[in-house]
Write an enzyme that holds these catalytic residues in place. Structure first.
Site, PDB file in Angstrom:
ATOM      1  N   PRO A  11       0.792  -1.227   0.000  1.00 54.59           N
ATOM      2  CA  PRO A  11       0.000   0.000   0.000  1.00 54.59           C
ATOM      3  C   PRO A  11       0.825   1.278   0.000  1.00 54.59           C
ATOM      4  O   PRO A  11       1.878   1.363   0.622  1.00 54.59           O
ATOM      5  CB  PRO A  11      -0.836  -0.105   1.275  1.00 54.59           C
ATOM      6  N   ASN A  12       0.305   2.231  -0.740  1.00 49.37           N
ATOM      7  CA  ASN A  12       0.810   3.599  -0.846  1.00 49.37           C
ATOM      8  C   ASN A  12       2.088   3.727  -1.658  1.00 49.37           C
ATOM      9  O   ASN A  12       2.546   4.839  -1.908  1.00 49.37           O
ATOM     10  CB  ASN A  12       0.990   4.249   0.537  1.00 49.37           C
ATOM     11  N   ARG A  19       4.857  11.277  -2.295  1.00 48.32           N
ATOM     12  CA  ARG A  19       4.604  11.032  -0.869  1.00 48.32           C
ATOM     13  C   ARG A  19       5.915  11.078  -0.092  1.00 48.32           C
ATOM     14  O   ARG A  19       6.804  10.267  -0.321  1.00 48.32           O
ATOM     15  CB  ARG A  19       3.945   9.664  -0.683  1.00 48.32           C
ATOM     16  N   TYR A  24      11.201   8.785   1.314  1.00 50.89           N
ATOM     17  CA  TYR A  24      11.153   7.714   0.322  1.00 50.89           C
ATOM     18  C   TYR A  24      11.854   8.039  -0.994  1.00 50.89           C
ATOM     19  O   TYR A  24      11.931   7.179  -1.870  1.00 50.89           O
ATOM     20  CB  TYR A  24       9.692   7.333   0.034  1.00 50.89           C
ATOM     21  N   ASN A  75       8.047  -5.667  -1.107  1.00 48.57           N
ATOM     22  CA  ASN A  75       7.996  -4.513  -0.222  1.00 48.57           C
ATOM     23  C   ASN A  75       6.549  -4.433   0.251  1.00 48.57           C
ATOM     24  O   ASN A  75       5.707  -3.859  -0.420  1.00 48.57           O
ATOM     25  CB  ASN A  75       8.399  -3.231  -0.953  1.00 48.57           C
ATOM     26  N   ALA A  78       3.255  -0.941   4.725  1.00 47.62           N
ATOM     27  CA  ALA A  78       2.665  -0.970   6.070  1.00 47.62           C
ATOM     28  C   ALA A  78       2.202  -2.360   6.490  1.00 47.62           C
ATOM     29  O   ALA A  78       2.157  -2.661   7.683  1.00 47.62           O
ATOM     30  CB  ALA A  78       1.505   0.011   6.150  1.00 47.62           C
ATOM     31  N   HIS A  81       4.097  -4.706   9.127  1.00 48.39           N
ATOM     32  CA  HIS A  81       3.956  -4.618  10.575  1.00 48.39           C
ATOM     33  C   HIS A  81       2.622  -5.136  11.087  1.00 48.39           C
ATOM     34  O   HIS A  81       2.392  -5.154  12.298  1.00 48.39           O
ATOM     35  CB  HIS A  81       4.143  -3.157  11.002  1.00 48.39           C
ATOM     36  N   ASP A  88       1.864 -15.854   6.345  1.00 52.29           N
ATOM     37  CA  ASP A  88       1.428 -17.214   6.045  1.00 52.29           C
ATOM     38  C   ASP A  88       1.513 -17.519   4.552  1.00 52.29           C
ATOM     39  O   ASP A  88       1.883 -18.630   4.159  1.00 52.29           O
ATOM     40  CB  ASP A  88       0.002 -17.448   6.542  1.00 52.29           C
ATOM     41  N   GLU A  99      12.779  -9.396   1.501  1.00 56.97           N
ATOM     42  CA  GLU A  99      11.958  -8.273   1.964  1.00 56.97           C
ATOM     43  C   GLU A  99      12.741  -6.985   1.729  1.00 56.97           C
ATOM     44  O   GLU A  99      13.916  -6.898   2.094  1.00 56.97           O
ATOM     45  CB  GLU A  99      11.666  -8.458   3.453  1.00 56.97           C
ATOM     46  N   HIS A 101      12.663  -2.587   1.916  1.00 57.66           N
ATOM     47  CA  HIS A 101      12.051  -1.327   2.357  1.00 57.66           C
ATOM     48  C   HIS A 101      12.931  -0.181   1.892  1.00 57.66           C
ATOM     49  O   HIS A 101      14.163  -0.250   2.014  1.00 57.66           O
ATOM     50  CB  HIS A 101      11.895  -1.294   3.881  1.00 57.66           C
ATOM     51  N   LEU A 102      12.314   0.856   1.388  1.00 59.09           N
ATOM     52  CA  LEU A 102      13.061   2.016   0.912  1.00 59.09           C
ATOM     53  C   LEU A 102      13.760   2.734   2.062  1.00 59.09           C
ATOM     54  O   LEU A 102      14.910   3.140   1.947  1.00 59.09           O
ATOM     55  CB  LEU A 102      12.115   2.990   0.191  1.00 59.09           C
ATOM     56  N   SER A 103      13.048   2.880   3.170  1.00 57.17           N
ATOM     57  CA  SER A 103      13.606   3.581   4.329  1.00 57.17           C
ATOM     58  C   SER A 103      14.168   2.567   5.324  1.00 57.17           C
ATOM     59  O   SER A 103      13.867   1.381   5.259  1.00 57.17           O
ATOM     60  CB  SER A 103      12.524   4.427   5.004  1.00 57.17           C
ATOM     61  N   ARG A 108      12.993   4.553  12.367  1.00 51.37           N
ATOM     62  CA  ARG A 108      11.705   5.235  12.357  1.00 51.37           C
ATOM     63  C   ARG A 108      10.909   4.905  13.623  1.00 51.37           C
ATOM     64  O   ARG A 108      11.467   4.451  14.614  1.00 51.37           O
ATOM     65  CB  ARG A 108      10.956   4.867  11.079  1.00 51.37           C
ATOM     66  N   ARG A 112       7.302   0.335  13.638  1.00 50.10           N
ATOM     67  CA  ARG A 112       7.860  -0.168  12.383  1.00 50.10           C
ATOM     68  C   ARG A 112       9.022  -1.132  12.604  1.00 50.10           C
ATOM     69  O   ARG A 112       9.542  -1.706  11.668  1.00 50.10           O
ATOM     70  CB  ARG A 112       8.327   0.989  11.506  1.00 50.10           C
TER      71      ARG A 112
END
Length: 146
Positions: A11-12, A19, A24, A75, A78, A81, A88, A99, A101-103, A108, A112
């Protein structure tokens, strides 16, 4: 013969470039996809690149990757978390998973710092912006072709 790698985004991430660019970066998701396709070509990987804001669709795509792909780069944004369903699905897919993540999620907010995905991933790359996707593809390539 090319190996099939699914790159799934949660998402997002469709809002990348506009954003929170300080967090990001300014590269759009389309820009990341172009980079991944170029890296995939160099590594002889067939890239299936997708994004959704819907948890159930992401679960469906993970299951599809388990049937059709040799590896998964994800990625989950959200959902990292919050989603036991994604945990699963990755476990059931039973393919090497990285996995991304950009940040740096550990620099943070405290919520997170926990990932439901990390325990079922081969590895985690975070904090390097869009470069993390390139690193993930290089890593998954070495895992599926030792």
């Amino acid at each position: 013969m090319s190996a099939s790698i699914y790159i799934l985004n949660g998402p997002n991430l469709n809002l990348l470039g506009t954003r929170e660019p300080d967090e990001y970066g300014s590269l759009t998701l389309s820009g990341i996809e172009m980079m991944c396709r170029e890296v995939g070509e160099d590594l002889d990987l067939d890239i299936e690149f997708r994004q959704t804001n819907v948890e159930g669709i992401l679960v469906d795509w993970i299951q599809e990757a388990g049937d059709l792909a040799q590896g998964l780069v994800i990625n989950p944004a959200a959902y990292t978390h919050t989603s036991i369903a994604i945990h699963d699905a990755i476990r059931a897919a039973d393919i090497p998973t990285v996995e991304v993540h950009l940040s740096n999620v550990f620099a943070r907010e405290a919520f997170r710092h926990h990932s439901y995905v990390s325990p079922v991933a081969r590895g985690v790359i975070c904090g390097f912006g869009a470069t993390g996707y390139r690193l993930a593809l290089e890593a998954i390539s070495t895992v599926i072709r030792p």
